[in-house]
Design an enzyme around this catalytic site. Structure first.
Site, short mmCIF file in Angstrom:
data_model
loop_
_atom_site.label_atom_id
_atom_site.label_comp_id
_atom_site.label_asym_id
_atom_site.label_seq_id
_atom_site.Cartn_x
_atom_site.Cartn_y
_atom_site.Cartn_z
N CYS A 80 80.87 102.11 -29.28
CA CYS A 80 82.03 102.84 -29.49
C CYS A 80 83.34 102.25 -29.07
CB CYS A 80 81.89 104.14 -28.68
SG CYS A 80 81.30 104.05 -27.08
N GLU A 114 78.21 109.54 -18.03
CA GLU A 114 79.58 109.16 -18.36
C GLU A 114 80.48 110.05 -18.10
OE1 GLU A 114 78.21 106.17 -22.06
OE2 GLU A 114 78.43 108.50 -22.66
O1 FUB Z 1 78.86 109.54 -28.05
C1 FUB Z 1 79.64 108.65 -28.62
C2 FUB Z 1 80.38 107.61 -27.92
O2 FUB Z 1 79.35 106.63 -27.50
C3 FUB Z 1 80.73 108.21 -26.52
O3 FUB Z 1 82.25 108.66 -26.89
C4 FUB Z 1 80.76 107.35 -25.59
O4 FUB Z 1 80.87 107.78 -24.25
C5 FUB Z 1 79.33 106.70 -26.01
O5 FUB Z 1 78.45 107.57 -25.36
ZN ZN Z 2 83.21 103.68 -25.53
#
Ligand code: FUB
Ligand code: ZN
Length: 632
Positions: free
Chosen positions: A397, A301
């Site tokens: 999230c 990501e």
């Molecule tokens: O790890 C917590 C949240 O979940 C991250 O900020 C997002 O990218 C997702 O992976």
């Molecule tokens: Zn998110």
């Protein structure tokens, strides 16, 4: 501040009436909510939210065990923060009662020393604070703090604030430079900007000190690196103050930068601020999509490298854009320069808003600039790109992050710095402000059509000297400003803001007209994915082509030097639809049975093309979408 804006008032009503109630249902695993796999980094541990259930189990009020991610608690905290913010706009007893129930649960689930993470409490208590690269324990604390600050500020009820302080104190007692404490920080940043907010609210220096410590301790010697938790992924390949570029997981990077900018504001740490400037430049001149999306790859990501901005396999997580909004806003606290507000606006009106469907009950986690449903479905490297918004996610999230951000829109619109008032975003509102000795009533009306008309009224009961600064948006090529109907012939401009300084008396009006032409924007020639293409933008909105208006195979259309746009307004509450003349490549019988051929003469026929605002895409079923369009 009372928002009365044709565009944003609708969003605030949606958050109150639909988004927050719907998200509460999702957190409580009510029937009929489709949970999607969206986080490509980890196997999905649950097909439910289970977030409220986890708290109930940890509180001893239900049986069972934890389900979901080790940061599932934060979905509840972000929802609570959203409730806190929305209560500033509309009283809502029902939502407040639900929030109070959730706070009671948090209290019951919290351990006597303030520790709270239902995953570690219920599954592996022996690993508390022992897997920092992975655990998100401080990340969870950060979101509880942010919820507490918002909810307490809106309601004056201090239970959640006491709980957040208790959790923050638990972190403070366990972590720090002192010999007897653990040395380290969380893999996922978030607690840092939250601690600064807690410091601002309580005045307790220890929270600011802890934020500074957690930012300074990150570095190559900080974590046991495992699997994809590489030093870059965790922004730990160098001390944050020494970093030059945006690396690794995009949301983490944004929350870290926000924390650095916020901390430096209070500590005056010049090295920390200098790093924010360097990385800001790197992101906004080399690693950001035109939509304000960031994160060019789903693997981790993450950011990749300069000018690598693929349109169809990218990540552009909704949370990452939200993080960029926070970072930009934090930089505006240091420097009132329109380049920060320009990026903040870009990320907000495009990537971030695209994260939510018109109905407020469906969300994107990943925000492509080019979507081809057959590829999304069948190509193994595009599994993360969805053609329509799911209701909810195993890793959820983004939806509550949108709720907390949109419900606090007023925080991004204006600020006061050095005794002067700044308008960053053009949104209609009314508010009472104190500027120096003066108390003023401000009213802003907005009309966005072929141009942006701003009518800003200052009501001063007593004559009062005050300076108002209005951002000159990067997308506007010219403007005209009047005070009480009299044109300003030599407007004073400073760092991208029009400055109007005078003694205000009675009711006085500033009117500003910004032109808002349809722009054909090119990318830097090193952005390979956009070579020979343009993106369409009008005002803050980036536009896209959708199959619903233009048929399929959108890659076959192109604009020409003769292309002219006209604007139509199917719904006065939304930005205009843009229609233009372009061309479409005809694929005829000469290609029958061939994949490659020489000497084919391309035949283009005239085509009428319809562009809609990017944030609104994928609200009309499954279909292709394209932002960057070829141009002859
Ligand atoms: O790890 C917590 C949240 O979940 C991250 O900020 C997002 O990218 C997702 O992976
Ligand atoms: Zn998110």
């Amino acid at each position: 501040m009372k928002i009365h804006d044709s565009f944003w008032s609708g969003y605030l009503r949606l958050i109150k009436g639909t988004v927050l109630p719907f998200q509460w249902s999702a957190l409580n695993d009510e029937e009929g909510i489709r949970v999607e796999i969206e986080n490509s980094d980890a196997p999905i541990p649950t097909e439910k939210s289970h977030a409220i259930a986890n708290l109930k189990i940890a509180a001893g009020l239900a049986s069972g065990t934890h389900q979901g991610y080790w940061f599932q608690d934060t979905d509840v905290y972000k929802w609570l923060e959203g409730v806190g913010h929305i209560l500033n706009h509309f009283p809502d007893k029902e939502l407040e009662t639900l929030a109070d129930e959730a706070i009671d649960l948090i209290e019951a689930a919290m351990e006597p020393d303030g520790y709270l993470n239902t995953f570690y409490q219920l599954r592996t208590p022996e690993l508390k604070f022992k897997q920092l690269h992975l655990s998100h324990e401080m990340y969870c604390c950060g979101h509880l703090i942010e919820a507490a600050v918002a909810y307490y500020t809106a309601t004056g009820k201090d239970k959640i604030l006491r709980l957040a302080c208790k959790f923050a104190d638990c972190i403070d007692q366990n972590f720090g430079p002192e010999e007897h404490k653990r040395h380290g920080t969380d893999g996922h940043q978030e607690i840092e900007p939250a601690l600064v907010k807690l410091y601002q609210l309580t005045g307790e220096e220890k929270y600011l000190k802890l934020a500074g410590y957690l930012l300074d301790v990150r570095g190559p010697d900080c974590f046991d690196f495992e699997s994809f938790y590489t030093p870059k992924y965790l922004q730990a390949y160098a001390r944050p103050k020494e970093q030059e570029t945006a690396e690794g997981h995009a949301v983490r990077m944004m929350y870290m930068l926000t924390g650095m900018a916020e901390t430096a504001l209070h500590t005056g740490d010049g090295e920390m601020l200098a790093a924010c400037h360097r990385i800001w430049e790197n992101i906004t001149t080399r690693r950001m999509y035109i939509t304000g999306g960031i994160g060019s790859t789903n693997i981790g990501e993450a950011f990749t490298f300069d000018y690598d901005l693929p349109n169809d396999t990218m990540y552009c997580e909704t949370c990452a854009s939200i993080g960029l909004i926070y970072f930009a806003r934090a930089m505006l606290n240091h420097e009132q320069d329109s380049r920060y507000a320009d990026v903040m606006e870009r990320a907000l009106y495009n990537n971030a808003l695209a994260g939510m469907g018109r109905d407020g009950k469906q969300y994107f986690y990943v925000n492509p600039l080019e979507s081809f449903p057959a590829a999304n479905q069948n190509s193994p490297n595009r599994g993360h790109v969805k053609s329509t918004r799911p209701d909810w996610f195993g890793c959820a999230c983004c939806p509550p992050n949108l709720a907390r951000t949109v419900s606090s829109i007023e925080k991004y619109m204006t600020s006061i710095a050095g005794g002067e008032y700044y308008t960053h975003l053009y949104i209609g509102y009314e508010s009472e402000v104190s500027l120096g000795e003066s108390s003023l009533t401000l009213r802003q009306e907005i009309a966005f059509d072929h141009r942006l008309d701003v009518t800003f009224t200052v009501d001063a009961k007593q004559p009062a000297g005050a300076v108002f600064n209005f951002r000159i948006p990067g997308w506007s090529r010219s403007f005209e400003a009047c005070v009480n109907g009299k044109k300003l012939d030599n407007p004073q401009i400073s760092h991208g803001y029009l400055k109007i300084s005078k003694v205000w008396s009675g009711s006085e009006t500033v009117t500003i007209t910004f032109d808002a032409p349809v722009l054909q924007v090119s990318a830097h020639p090193f952005v390979r994915a956009d070579a020979g293409k343009v993106a369409i933008q009008k005002g803050p909105f980036v536009y896209c082509l959708e199959e619903a208006d233009n048929g399929d195979n959108l890659h076959l259309v192109r604009l020409t030097p003769e292309t002219v746009f006209t604007e139509t307004r199917p719904n006065p509450l939304y930005p205009p639809t843009l229609v233009c003349n372009g061309e479409r490549l005809e694929v005829g019988g000469e290609w029958e049975g061939k994949l490659y051929a020489c000497g084919q003469t391309p035949r283009y026929r005239p085509a009428r093309l319809t562009f809609v605002p990017y944030y609104s895409w994928a609200n009309r079923g499954v279909g292709e979408m394209l932002v960057w369009v070829s141009k002859r």
